[in-house]
Design a protein around this motif. Structure first.
Motif, PDB file in Angstrom:
ATOM      1  N   GLY A   8      83.834  39.323  -4.952  1.00 60.65           N
ATOM      2  CA  GLY A   8      84.522  39.000  -3.706  1.00 60.65           C
ATOM      3  C   GLY A   8      83.572  38.552  -2.616  1.00 60.65           C
ATOM      4  O   GLY A   8      83.996  38.032  -1.592  1.00 60.65           O
ATOM      5  N   ASN A   9      82.272  38.763  -2.793  1.00 58.88           N
ATOM      6  CA  ASN A   9      81.236  38.366  -1.837  1.00 58.88           C
ATOM      7  C   ASN A   9      80.125  37.623  -2.576  1.00 58.88           C
ATOM      8  O   ASN A   9      80.087  37.618  -3.805  1.00 58.88           O
ATOM      9  CB  ASN A   9      80.632  39.600  -1.159  1.00 58.88           C
ATOM     10  N   SER A  10      79.209  37.068  -1.832  1.00 56.71           N
ATOM     11  CA  SER A  10      78.051  36.427  -2.447  1.00 56.71           C
ATOM     12  C   SER A  10      77.109  37.478  -3.013  1.00 56.71           C
ATOM     13  O   SER A  10      77.019  38.594  -2.495  1.00 56.71           O
ATOM     14  CB  SER A  10      77.289  35.593  -1.422  1.00 56.71           C
ATOM     15  N   ILE A  11      76.435  37.113  -4.089  1.00 55.64           N
ATOM     16  CA  ILE A  11      75.383  37.956  -4.643  1.00 55.64           C
ATOM     17  C   ILE A  11      74.125  37.105  -4.761  1.00 55.64           C
ATOM     18  O   ILE A  11      74.191  35.873  -4.771  1.00 55.64           O
ATOM     19  CB  ILE A  11      75.762  38.569  -6.009  1.00 55.64           C
ATOM     20  N   PHE A  12      72.987  37.771  -4.839  1.00 56.31           N
ATOM     21  CA  PHE A  12      71.710  37.083  -4.959  1.00 56.31           C
ATOM     22  C   PHE A  12      71.054  37.508  -6.265  1.00 56.31           C
ATOM     23  O   PHE A  12      70.960  38.705  -6.551  1.00 56.31           O
ATOM     24  CB  PHE A  12      70.818  37.394  -3.763  1.00 56.31           C
ATOM     25  N   VAL A  13      70.635  36.516  -7.029  1.00 53.62           N
ATOM     26  CA  VAL A  13      70.048  36.757  -8.340  1.00 53.62           C
ATOM     27  C   VAL A  13      68.610  36.259  -8.332  1.00 53.62           C
ATOM     28  O   VAL A  13      68.329  35.175  -7.831  1.00 53.62           O
ATOM     29  CB  VAL A  13      70.846  36.023  -9.447  1.00 53.62           C
ATOM     30  N   GLU A  14      67.740  37.052  -8.897  1.00 53.71           N
ATOM     31  CA  GLU A  14      66.351  36.639  -9.098  1.00 53.71           C
ATOM     32  C   GLU A  14      65.899  37.158 -10.444  1.00 53.71           C
ATOM     33  O   GLU A  14      66.181  38.301 -10.806  1.00 53.71           O
ATOM     34  CB  GLU A  14      65.448  37.214  -8.007  1.00 53.71           C
ATOM     35  N   TYR A  15      65.250  36.301 -11.219  1.00 53.71           N
ATOM     36  CA  TYR A  15      64.595  36.804 -12.417  1.00 53.71           C
ATOM     37  C   TYR A  15      63.265  36.113 -12.640  1.00 53.71           C
ATOM     38  O   TYR A  15      63.041  35.002 -12.183  1.00 53.71           O
ATOM     39  CB  TYR A  15      65.482  36.772 -13.661  1.00 53.71           C
ATOM     40  N   LYS A  16      62.392  36.858 -13.306  1.00 58.15           N
ATOM     41  CA  LYS A  16      61.062  36.361 -13.636  1.00 58.15           C
ATOM     42  C   LYS A  16      60.926  36.380 -15.148  1.00 58.15           C
ATOM     43  O   LYS A  16      61.318  37.355 -15.801  1.00 58.15           O
ATOM     44  CB  LYS A  16      59.979  37.232 -12.999  1.00 58.15           C
ATOM     45  N   VAL A  17      60.374  35.289 -15.687  1.00 58.33           N
ATOM     46  CA  VAL A  17      60.227  35.155 -17.126  1.00 58.33           C
ATOM     47  C   VAL A  17      58.755  35.053 -17.511  1.00 58.33           C
ATOM     48  O   VAL A  17      57.898  34.721 -16.693  1.00 58.33           O
ATOM     49  CB  VAL A  17      60.992  33.918 -17.648  1.00 58.33           C
TER      50      VAL A  17
ATOM     51  N   ILE B 163      69.188  41.281 -30.029  1.00 60.67           N
ATOM     52  CA  ILE B 163      68.841  42.060 -28.840  1.00 60.67           C
ATOM     53  C   ILE B 163      67.386  41.811 -28.451  1.00 60.67           C
ATOM     54  O   ILE B 163      67.063  41.668 -27.271  1.00 60.67           O
ATOM     55  CB  ILE B 163      69.125  43.554 -29.063  1.00 60.67           C
ATOM     56  N   LYS B 164      66.509  41.720 -29.434  1.00 60.87           N
ATOM     57  CA  LYS B 164      65.102  41.410 -29.154  1.00 60.87           C
ATOM     58  C   LYS B 164      64.979  40.042 -28.484  1.00 60.87           C
ATOM     59  O   LYS B 164      64.198  39.875 -27.555  1.00 60.87           O
ATOM     60  CB  LYS B 164      64.285  41.425 -30.444  1.00 60.87           C
ATOM     61  N   LYS B 165      65.767  39.064 -28.954  1.00 63.36           N
ATOM     62  CA  LYS B 165      65.745  37.726 -28.352  1.00 63.36           C
ATOM     63  C   LYS B 165      66.179  37.779 -26.886  1.00 63.36           C
ATOM     64  O   LYS B 165      65.630  37.086 -26.048  1.00 63.36           O
ATOM     65  CB  LYS B 165      66.699  36.776 -29.086  1.00 63.36           C
ATOM     66  N   LEU B 166      67.192  38.595 -26.602  1.00 60.88           N
ATOM     67  CA  LEU B 166      67.741  38.664 -25.251  1.00 60.88           C
ATOM     68  C   LEU B 166      66.719  39.191 -24.248  1.00 60.88           C
ATOM     69  O   LEU B 166      66.680  38.744 -23.109  1.00 60.88           O
ATOM     70  CB  LEU B 166      68.996  39.542 -25.235  1.00 60.88           C
ATOM     71  N   LYS B 167      65.859  40.084 -24.671  1.00 59.67           N
ATOM     72  CA  LYS B 167      64.943  40.687 -23.722  1.00 59.67           C
ATOM     73  C   LYS B 167      63.491  40.236 -23.847  1.00 59.67           C
ATOM     74  O   LYS B 167      62.679  40.569 -22.993  1.00 59.67           O
ATOM     75  CB  LYS B 167      65.031  42.208 -23.786  1.00 59.67           C
ATOM     76  N   ARG B 168      63.153  39.423 -24.839  1.00 60.63           N
ATOM     77  CA  ARG B 168      61.742  39.114 -25.074  1.00 60.63           C
ATOM     78  C   ARG B 168      61.092  38.245 -24.006  1.00 60.63           C
ATOM     79  O   ARG B 168      59.890  38.306 -23.803  1.00 60.63           O
ATOM     80  CB  ARG B 168      61.536  38.510 -26.458  1.00 60.63           C
ATOM     81  N   ASN B 169      61.838  37.413 -23.294  1.00 57.93           N
ATOM     82  CA  ASN B 169      61.234  36.529 -22.297  1.00 57.93           C
ATOM     83  C   ASN B 169      61.366  37.077 -20.870  1.00 57.93           C
ATOM     84  O   ASN B 169      60.808  36.527 -19.946  1.00 57.93           O
ATOM     85  CB  ASN B 169      61.851  35.127 -22.378  1.00 57.93           C
ATOM     86  N   LEU B 170      62.100  38.158 -20.694  1.00 59.11           N
ATOM     87  CA  LEU B 170      62.382  38.688 -19.365  1.00 59.11           C
ATOM     88  C   LEU B 170      61.286  39.634 -18.884  1.00 59.11           C
ATOM     89  O   LEU B 170      60.879  40.544 -19.600  1.00 59.11           O
ATOM     90  CB  LEU B 170      63.714  39.442 -19.371  1.00 59.11           C
ATOM     91  N   ILE B 171      60.824  39.430 -17.651  1.00 57.47           N
ATOM     92  CA  ILE B 171      59.948  40.400 -16.999  1.00 57.47           C
ATOM     93  C   ILE B 171      60.806  41.304 -16.119  1.00 57.47           C
ATOM     94  O   ILE B 171      60.741  42.523 -16.211  1.00 57.47           O
ATOM     95  CB  ILE B 171      58.828  39.713 -16.190  1.00 57.47           C
ATOM     96  N   TYR B 172      61.649  40.691 -15.250  1.00 60.75           N
ATOM     97  CA  TYR B 172      62.596  41.494 -14.483  1.00 60.75           C
ATOM     98  C   TYR B 172      63.782  40.643 -14.064  1.00 60.75           C
ATOM     99  O   TYR B 172      63.725  39.423 -14.032  1.00 60.75           O
ATOM    100  CB  TYR B 172      61.952  42.140 -13.246  1.00 60.75           C
TER     101      TYR B 172
END
Length: 149
Positions: free
Chosen positions: A29-38, A106-115
């Motif tokens: 219902g409101n704006s959200i802010f997304v940030e990710y580091k790879v 599941i390993k693929k989903l998280k392997r490139n993500l730092i946060y």
């Protein structure tokens, strides 16, 4: 007859594969802010660096692709940031035949993500490769994502 069997075999083998797209959906219902580091700037796997903003309808069907300039990419530190308005989603990658029930997927989903950080009006989600899986759910075999309500 051999030709018919060949066609049936070909259709059987090709119909087994499907693409799964990964999204962060804003239904708050409101704006959200997304940030990710790879770790790496990939263009297909989950947490891709060629993400795009889309809109979706009440059935979670994608209805419009937004302009890419609404996303900020920092190539020096491999981060992506954007604002998602209500009814928008961030496409963050895709994979073939993905399932949250498969350990290799599941390993693929998280392997490139730092946060990953998602800030709403009232809360902030902080995820990394240790806890990211708990935020995702399967909508159908073509759509896996994080739903912010």
């Amino acid at each position: 007859m051999k030709r018919l069997i060949g066609i049936i075999l070909l259709l059987t083998l090709t119909s087994c594969s499907y693409m799964t797209d990964f999204y962060i959906f804003n239904k708050s219902g409101n704006s959200i802010f997304v940030e990710y580091k790879v770790k790496e700037r990939l263009n297909e796997e989950p947490f891709a660096f060629n993400a795009r903003i889309v809109e979706f309808d009440s059935d979670m069907e994608i209805i419009e692709i937004k302009k890419a300039f609404e996303i900020e990419f920092n190539n020096e530190i491999n981060t992506l940031t954007c604002e998602l308005k209500n009814g928008q989603a961030l496409w963050i990658g895709d994979d073939i035949n993905f399932s949250l029930n498969d350990a290799n997927d599941i390993k693929k989903l998280k392997r490139n993500l730092i946060y990953l950080k998602i800030k709403t009006e009232n809360t902030e989600i902080n995820a990394d490769e240790k806890n990211i899986i708990g935020f995702f759910k399967t909508f159908d075999r073509h759509t896996v994502g994080i739903e912010i309500k």
